[in-house]
Write a protein that holds these residues in place. Structure first.
Motif, mmCIF file in Angstrom:
data_model
loop_
_atom_site.group_PDB
_atom_site.id
_atom_site.type_symbol
_atom_site.label_atom_id
_atom_site.label_comp_id
_atom_site.label_asym_id
_atom_site.label_seq_id
_atom_site.Cartn_x
_atom_site.Cartn_y
_atom_site.Cartn_z
ATOM 1 N N ARG A 112 52.232 43.446 43.452
ATOM 2 C CA ARG A 112 52.151 44.317 44.628
ATOM 3 C C ARG A 112 50.843 45.108 44.640
ATOM 4 O O ARG A 112 50.234 45.301 45.686
ATOM 5 C CB ARG A 112 53.346 45.256 44.672
ATOM 6 N N GLN A 113 50.395 45.574 43.469
ATOM 7 C CA GLN A 113 49.097 46.252 43.378
ATOM 8 C C GLN A 113 47.966 45.307 43.767
ATOM 9 O O GLN A 113 47.016 45.712 44.437
ATOM 10 C CB GLN A 113 48.850 46.770 41.968
ATOM 11 N N MET A 114 48.077 44.073 43.344
ATOM 12 C CA MET A 114 47.046 43.088 43.693
ATOM 13 C C MET A 114 46.997 42.888 45.204
ATOM 14 O O MET A 114 45.924 42.760 45.784
ATOM 15 C CB MET A 114 47.322 41.764 42.977
ATOM 16 N N ILE A 115 48.151 42.846 45.839
ATOM 17 C CA ILE A 115 48.214 42.616 47.280
ATOM 18 C C ILE A 115 47.759 43.852 48.054
ATOM 19 O O ILE A 115 46.913 43.767 48.941
ATOM 20 C CB ILE A 115 49.645 42.210 47.698
ATOM 21 N N ASP A 116 48.308 45.009 47.707
ATOM 22 C CA ASP A 116 48.034 46.227 48.472
ATOM 23 C C ASP A 116 46.653 46.808 48.214
ATOM 24 O O ASP A 116 45.973 47.229 49.139
ATOM 25 C CB ASP A 116 49.078 47.296 48.163
ATOM 26 N N LEU A 117 46.249 46.848 46.957
ATOM 27 C CA LEU A 117 45.023 47.553 46.594
ATOM 28 C C LEU A 117 43.848 46.635 46.279
ATOM 29 O O LEU A 117 42.750 47.109 46.007
ATOM 30 C CB LEU A 117 45.296 48.471 45.398
ATOM 31 N N PHE A 119 43.485 44.657 43.636
ATOM 32 C CA PHE A 119 43.188 44.516 42.219
ATOM 33 C C PHE A 119 43.162 43.043 41.839
ATOM 34 O O PHE A 119 43.743 42.193 42.506
ATOM 35 C CB PHE A 119 44.237 45.212 41.355
ATOM 36 N N SER A 120 42.493 42.745 40.740
ATOM 37 C CA SER A 120 42.564 41.400 40.181
ATOM 38 C C SER A 120 43.254 41.505 38.827
ATOM 39 O O SER A 120 43.365 42.587 38.250
ATOM 40 C CB SER A 120 41.169 40.787 40.038
ATOM 41 N N HIS A 121 43.709 40.391 38.325
ATOM 42 C CA HIS A 121 44.432 40.352 37.052
ATOM 43 C C HIS A 121 43.757 39.314 36.168
ATOM 44 O O HIS A 121 43.727 38.129 36.505
ATOM 45 C CB HIS A 121 45.905 40.007 37.305
ATOM 46 N N SER A 122 43.203 39.755 35.057
ATOM 47 C CA SER A 122 42.490 38.859 34.151
ATOM 48 C C SER A 122 43.435 38.324 33.093
ATOM 49 O O SER A 122 44.246 39.062 32.535
ATOM 50 C CB SER A 122 41.328 39.596 33.480
ATOM 51 N N GLY A 130 38.596 34.171 31.033
ATOM 52 C CA GLY A 130 37.969 33.355 32.065
ATOM 53 C C GLY A 130 38.866 33.018 33.237
ATOM 54 O O GLY A 130 38.471 32.298 34.133
ATOM 55 N N LEU A 131 40.075 33.549 33.259
ATOM 56 C CA LEU A 131 40.995 33.286 34.362
ATOM 57 C C LEU A 131 41.299 34.604 35.056
ATOM 58 O O LEU A 131 41.772 35.555 34.432
ATOM 59 C CB LEU A 131 42.288 32.651 33.852
ATOM 60 N N ASP A 132 40.974 34.680 36.332
ATOM 61 C CA ASP A 132 41.242 35.879 37.136
ATOM 62 C C ASP A 132 42.111 35.503 38.317
ATOM 63 O O ASP A 132 41.838 34.523 39.001
ATOM 64 C CB ASP A 132 39.944 36.499 37.658
ATOM 65 N N LEU A 133 43.142 36.310 38.551
ATOM 66 C CA LEU A 133 43.998 36.149 39.721
ATOM 67 C C LEU A 133 43.663 37.247 40.713
ATOM 68 O O LEU A 133 43.480 38.397 40.332
ATOM 69 C CB LEU A 133 45.474 36.262 39.340
ATOM 70 N N LYS A 134 43.573 36.888 41.989
ATOM 71 C CA LYS A 134 43.349 37.879 43.038
ATOM 72 C C LYS A 134 44.014 37.397 44.317
ATOM 73 O O LYS A 134 44.336 36.217 44.459
ATOM 74 C CB LYS A 134 41.855 38.121 43.262
ATOM 75 N N VAL A 135 44.208 38.332 45.231
ATOM 76 C CA VAL A 135 44.792 38.018 46.530
ATOM 77 C C VAL A 135 43.685 38.122 47.565
ATOM 78 O O VAL A 135 42.996 39.138 47.645
ATOM 79 C CB VAL A 135 45.956 38.960 46.872
ATOM 80 N N ALA A 136 43.507 37.067 48.338
ATOM 81 C CA ALA A 136 42.456 37.035 49.355
ATOM 82 C C ALA A 136 43.075 36.909 50.733
ATOM 83 O O ALA A 136 44.169 36.369 50.889
ATOM 84 C CB ALA A 136 41.521 35.857 49.098
ATOM 85 N N GLY A 137 42.371 37.390 51.723
ATOM 86 C CA GLY A 137 42.819 37.290 53.102
ATOM 87 C C GLY A 137 43.025 38.663 53.711
ATOM 88 O O GLY A 137 43.091 39.674 53.021
ATOM 89 N N GLU A 138 43.129 38.681 55.026
ATOM 90 C CA GLU A 138 43.337 39.934 55.746
ATOM 91 C C GLU A 138 44.805 40.334 55.714
ATOM 92 O O GLU A 138 45.688 39.494 55.629
ATOM 93 C CB GLU A 138 42.859 39.787 57.190
ATOM 94 N N ARG A 139 45.043 41.623 55.829
ATOM 95 C CA ARG A 139 46.389 42.172 55.661
ATOM 96 C C ARG A 139 47.412 41.597 56.631
ATOM 97 O O ARG A 139 48.544 41.347 56.273
ATOM 98 C CB ARG A 139 46.345 43.684 55.805
ATOM 99 N N PHE A 140 47.052 41.375 57.880
ATOM 100 C CA PHE A 140 48.034 40.930 58.865
ATOM 101 C C PHE A 140 47.858 39.456 59.230
ATOM 102 O O PHE A 140 48.286 39.022 60.286
ATOM 103 C CB PHE A 140 47.973 41.818 60.107
ATOM 104 N N LYS A 141 47.220 38.700 58.358
ATOM 105 C CA LYS A 141 47.087 37.260 58.535
ATOM 106 C C LYS A 141 47.564 36.576 57.264
ATOM 107 O O LYS A 141 48.002 37.231 56.326
ATOM 108 C CB LYS A 141 45.628 36.899 58.833
ATOM 109 N N GLU A 142 47.455 35.268 57.230
ATOM 110 C CA GLU A 142 47.885 34.545 56.040
ATOM 111 C C GLU A 142 47.034 34.951 54.846
ATOM 112 O O GLU A 142 45.821 35.051 54.939
ATOM 113 C CB GLU A 142 47.767 33.035 56.281
#
Length: 172
Positions: A112-117, A119-122, A130-142
């Motif tokens: 939820r922090q990754m989505i809302d704020l 953040f990335s998760h290493s 060498g592996l990072d997770l992040k959420v990309a895209g605009e808030r009200f789109k896919e």
């Protein structure tokens, strides 16, 4: 030489599946239900004498609007939690496949922090970062959960420079 990185989309979700704002537009819902209850009370005044009292009518309108709004928010929160926990489990399965480490899991609150704020998760792959997770895209789109894999930099560039200079020396 910059280490090469590649991005892989792990999963996608839409605002219909999870918006993250369960109380959005609850004020409109409250006043809409209150107004509809007021209209019903006006009609029921003919048959039910206590509703002819203005205080009781306001109390009935307020209680019904409050109960309906709370029920709507609770339902939305439950569906959001269920979706987020399912998304977290899916991501944890994919993380296990990539890292091979069962302890490298993310929690629903971290996701939820990754989505809302943003953040990335290493994470590490066999102990190598060498592996990072992040959420990309605009808030009200896919939106997409992306895994970025970056090859580690072991200082091979200096070794390549040393080889080149040695080759130039041998040509002279």
């Amino acid at each position: 030489m910059i280490p090469k990185s590649s991005e892989h989309v792990l999963t996608t979700f839409t605002p219909n599946q999870w918006a993250g704002r369960p109380a959005k537009d609850s004020g409109y819902l409250f006043f809409g239900v209150g107004f509809l209850t007021w209209l019903v009370c006006l009609v029921l005044m003919i048959f039910i004498e206590p509703l002819r009292n203005f205080g009781i009518m306001v109390l009935v309108c307020t209680l019904s609007a409050t109960l309906f709004t709370i029920a709507s928010i609770v339902t939305t929160v439950k569906s959001d939690r269920a979706f987020l926990s399912g998304l977290t489990e899916t991501l944890n399965e994919q993380i296990l496949e990539m890292t091979g480490d069962p302890s490298a899991r993310i929690t629903s609150s971290r996701l939820r922090q990754m989505i809302d704020l943003g953040f990335s998760h290493s994470l590490t792959i066999n102990g190598v970062p060498g592996l990072d997770l992040k959420v990309a895209g605009e808030r009200f789109k896919e939106r997409q959960v992306i895994a970025t894999v970056t090859a580690p930099d072991y200082g091979l560039e200096s070794f390549d420079l040393l080889l080149r200079s040695e080759e130039e020396q041998s040509k002279l």
